[in-house]
Design an enzyme around this catalytic site. Structure first.
Site, PDB file in Angstrom:
ATOM      1  N   TYR A 283      -2.563  -0.553  10.257  1.00  0.00           N
ATOM      2  CA  TYR A 283      -2.602  -0.879   8.821  1.00  0.00           C
ATOM      3  C   TYR A 283      -1.308  -0.415   8.151  1.00  0.00           C
ATOM      4  O   TYR A 283      -0.699  -1.143   7.361  1.00  0.00           O
ATOM      5  CB  TYR A 283      -3.820  -0.202   8.189  1.00  0.00           C
ATOM      6  CG  TYR A 283      -4.036  -0.524   6.727  1.00  0.00           C
ATOM      7  CD1 TYR A 283      -4.552  -1.753   6.331  1.00  0.00           C
ATOM      8  CD2 TYR A 283      -3.736   0.416   5.738  1.00  0.00           C
ATOM      9  CE1 TYR A 283      -4.758  -2.039   4.987  1.00  0.00           C
ATOM     10  CE2 TYR A 283      -3.946   0.133   4.390  1.00  0.00           C
ATOM     11  CZ  TYR A 283      -4.462  -1.095   4.020  1.00  0.00           C
ATOM     12  OH  TYR A 283      -4.659  -1.374   2.688  1.00  0.00           O
TER      13      TYR A 283
ATOM     14  N   SER B 254       0.856  -1.199   0.000  1.00  0.00           N
ATOM     15  CA  SER B 254       0.000   0.000   0.000  1.00  0.00           C
ATOM     16  C   SER B 254       0.882   1.235   0.000  1.00  0.00           C
ATOM     17  O   SER B 254       2.071   1.177   0.336  1.00  0.00           O
ATOM     18  CB  SER B 254      -0.868  -0.048   1.261  1.00  0.00           C
ATOM     19  OG  SER B 254      -1.296   1.232   1.637  1.00  0.00           O
TER      20      SER B 254
HETATM   21  N1  LIG Z   1      -8.851  -0.544  -1.945  1.00  0.00           N
HETATM   22  C1  LIG Z   1      -7.733   0.147  -1.909  1.00  0.00           C
HETATM   23  O1  LIG Z   1      -7.685   1.355  -2.221  1.00  0.00           O
HETATM   24  C2  LIG Z   1      -6.463  -0.529  -1.512  1.00  0.00           C
HETATM   25  C3  LIG Z   1      -5.293   0.222  -1.531  1.00  0.00           C
HETATM   26  C4  LIG Z   1      -4.104  -0.381  -1.164  1.00  0.00           C
HETATM   27  C5  LIG Z   1      -4.099  -1.711  -0.805  1.00  0.00           C
HETATM   28  N2  LIG Z   1      -5.255  -2.416  -0.783  1.00  0.00           N
HETATM   29  C6  LIG Z   1      -5.157  -3.816  -0.380  1.00  0.00           C
HETATM   30  O2  LIG Z   1      -5.648  -4.637  -1.408  1.00  0.00           O
HETATM   31  C7  LIG Z   1      -6.123  -5.866  -0.835  1.00  0.00           C
HETATM   32  C8  LIG Z   1      -7.549  -6.110  -1.334  1.00  0.00           C
HETATM   33  O3  LIG Z   1      -8.345  -5.009  -0.927  1.00  0.00           O
HETATM   34  P1  LIG Z   1      -9.845  -4.771  -1.436  1.00  0.00           P
HETATM   35  O4  LIG Z   1      -9.995  -3.331  -1.530  1.00  0.00           O
HETATM   36  O5  LIG Z   1     -10.144  -5.650  -2.602  1.00  0.00           O
HETATM   37  O6  LIG Z   1     -10.628  -5.273  -0.149  1.00  0.00           O
HETATM   38  P2  LIG Z   1     -11.914  -6.190  -0.025  1.00  0.00           P
HETATM   39  O7  LIG Z   1     -12.882  -5.937  -1.118  1.00  0.00           O
HETATM   40  O8  LIG Z   1     -12.357  -6.065   1.406  1.00  0.00           O
HETATM   41  O9  LIG Z   1     -11.308  -7.649  -0.261  1.00  0.00           O
HETATM   42  C9  LIG Z   1     -10.629  -8.385   0.716  1.00  0.00           C
HETATM   43  C10 LIG Z   1     -11.197  -9.790   0.724  1.00  0.00           C
HETATM   44  O10 LIG Z   1     -10.470 -10.562   1.685  1.00  0.00           O
HETATM   45  C11 LIG Z   1     -11.413 -11.301   2.438  1.00  0.00           C
HETATM   46  N3  LIG Z   1     -10.903 -11.689   3.736  1.00  0.00           N
HETATM   47  C12 LIG Z   1     -10.899 -10.968   4.878  1.00  0.00           C
HETATM   48  N4  LIG Z   1     -10.380 -11.700   5.879  1.00  0.00           N
HETATM   49  C13 LIG Z   1     -10.025 -12.892   5.350  1.00  0.00           C
HETATM   50  C14 LIG Z   1      -9.446 -14.061   5.871  1.00  0.00           C
HETATM   51  N5  LIG Z   1      -9.121 -14.155   7.163  1.00  0.00           N
HETATM   52  N6  LIG Z   1      -9.225 -15.105   5.044  1.00  0.00           N
HETATM   53  C15 LIG Z   1      -9.571 -15.038   3.735  1.00  0.00           C
HETATM   54  N7  LIG Z   1     -10.141 -13.952   3.178  1.00  0.00           N
HETATM   55  C16 LIG Z   1     -10.368 -12.896   3.984  1.00  0.00           C
HETATM   56  C17 LIG Z   1     -12.586 -10.344   2.564  1.00  0.00           C
HETATM   57  O11 LIG Z   1     -13.728 -11.028   3.015  1.00  0.00           O
HETATM   58  P3  LIG Z   1     -14.768 -10.254   3.980  1.00  0.00           P
HETATM   59  O12 LIG Z   1     -15.487  -9.287   3.092  1.00  0.00           O
HETATM   60  O13 LIG Z   1     -15.614 -11.345   4.520  1.00  0.00           O
HETATM   61  O14 LIG Z   1     -13.952  -9.545   5.049  1.00  0.00           O
HETATM   62  C18 LIG Z   1     -12.683  -9.833   1.140  1.00  0.00           C
HETATM   63  O15 LIG Z   1     -13.401 -10.727   0.312  1.00  0.00           O
HETATM   64  C19 LIG Z   1      -6.012  -5.692   0.680  1.00  0.00           C
HETATM   65  O16 LIG Z   1      -4.794  -6.225   1.122  1.00  0.00           O
HETATM   66  C20 LIG Z   1      -5.967  -4.183   0.839  1.00  0.00           C
HETATM   67  O17 LIG Z   1      -5.334  -3.814   2.038  1.00  0.00           O
HETATM   68  C21 LIG Z   1      -6.447  -1.860  -1.123  1.00  0.00           C
END
Ligand SMILES: NC(=O)c1ccc[n+]([C@@H]2O[C@H](COP(=O)([O-])OP(=O)(O)OC[C@H]3O[C@@H](n4cnc5c(N)ncnc54)[C@H](OP(=O)(O)O)[C@@H]3O)[C@@H](O)[C@H]2O)c1
Length: 277
Positions: A170, A157
């Protein structure tokens, strides 16, 4: 190199990619792109039913997708998932660690000082991001070490380069992921095989469920002050859209990046380059 050779590098036929958190916004986007590039994709999540929303897009092929239960914080479920995936598709070629996120209770604000952040929320964020990346690398990385090849892609990130305000756990966990990416890249190349690569992407700001509460007002949907500040510090002047991660993701998973390991690529509309002045 000609166009045919170049496009051939992005043909993932007979290659199996596992995506943790694959039902999420960013992981789901990667899953659809990989199926579009002929891969066998295992969408692993702690609630596989969440992946249902992807089924229409995944069904279009030409690759295949399967949805499998796996909680990144429960290694026994990861080992079971590995067995299921291997029996369906054969050896795993690539792992994307897309499970991760933040928690409102691990976020400072007018009602919650840094000194009062609850231990449980801090542990939740550390464990999900840090251990939730390391443990899948242990389970799926062991299989790659036995096969002598593989690719791992972690999700860091902007917080890893310089922490954002309000989200200390985070930020620290994502800095840990960047550091671990370098560590594991060196370790597997030296100890197991130079054909196992480990890299990360560092997305800038993509409006998803995990950050919507920080960037938009739940009542009006308008940008919060924090959301406006982010846009003001993004030279391209907008949030990213998930599709904009795909070029880098496919490059890092493909043989086009065969000599690349241990890097963290920002995909951020210039956010990390901008001093603010
Ligand atoms: N969005 C951004 O702007 C951004 C920026 C930088 C980095 N990121 C990173 O990118 C990655 C994906 O983010 P995203 O935005 O796609 O988030 P997201 O839509 O919340 O996707 C994360 C997924 O991981 C699942 N999850 C949570 N806990 C888990 C566990 N213990 N075991 C297996 N799966 C689990 C979540 O399920 P639940 O919904 O049930 O929790 C969700 O389906 C993350 O690492 C995030 O920190 C995102």
């Amino acid at each position: 190199m000609d166009l045919e050779e170049l496009t051939g590098l992005y043909d993932f036929s007979n290659r199996t990619v596992v995506i943790t958190g694959g039902a999420g916004v960013l992981g789901g986007e990667m899953a659809c792109a990989l199926v579009g590039c002929c891969a066998n994709v295992a969408i692993m999540d702690r609630d596989p039913s969440l992946a249902d929303r992807l089924l229409d897009r995944l069904g279009c092929g030409p690759g295949c997708a399967t949805i499998v239960y796996g909680d990144v914080l429960k290694p026994e479920t990861l080992s079971q998932a590995l067995e299921v995936i291997t029996s369906e598709f054969g050896p795993v070629d690539a792992l994307i660690n897309a499970a991760g996120g933040n928690h409102p209770n691990a976020t400072t604000g007018p009602d919650r000082s840094f000194f009062d952040l609850p231990e449980g929320a801090l542990r939740f964020v550390f464990d999900l991001n840090m251990l939730g990346t390391i443990m899948p690398c242990q389970v799926f990385g062991r299989a790659m070490a036995e096969n002598g090849s593989g690719v791992i892609l972690n999700i860091s990130s902007m917080n890893a380069f310089r922490p954002l305000t309000r989200i200390p756990a985070y930020s620290a966990a994502k800095a840990g992921i960047s550091n671990f990416t370098q560590w594991l890249a060196v370790h597997v190349a030296q100890e197991y095989s130079p054909h196992i690569r480990v890299n990360a992407i560092a997305p800038g700001f993509f409006l998803t469920e995990q950050n919507r509460y920080l960037l938009t007002d739940p009542g009006t949907g308008e940008l919060t002050e924090r959301g406006r500040t982010i846009i003001a510090h993004t030279p391209m002047g907008r949030f990213g859209i998930p599709e904009e991660l795909l070029g880098t993701v496919l490059w890092l998973l493909s043989p086009a990046s065969e000599f690349v390991t241990g890097i963290v690529v920002p995909i951020d509309g210039g956010f990390s380059a901008f001093s603010g002045v």
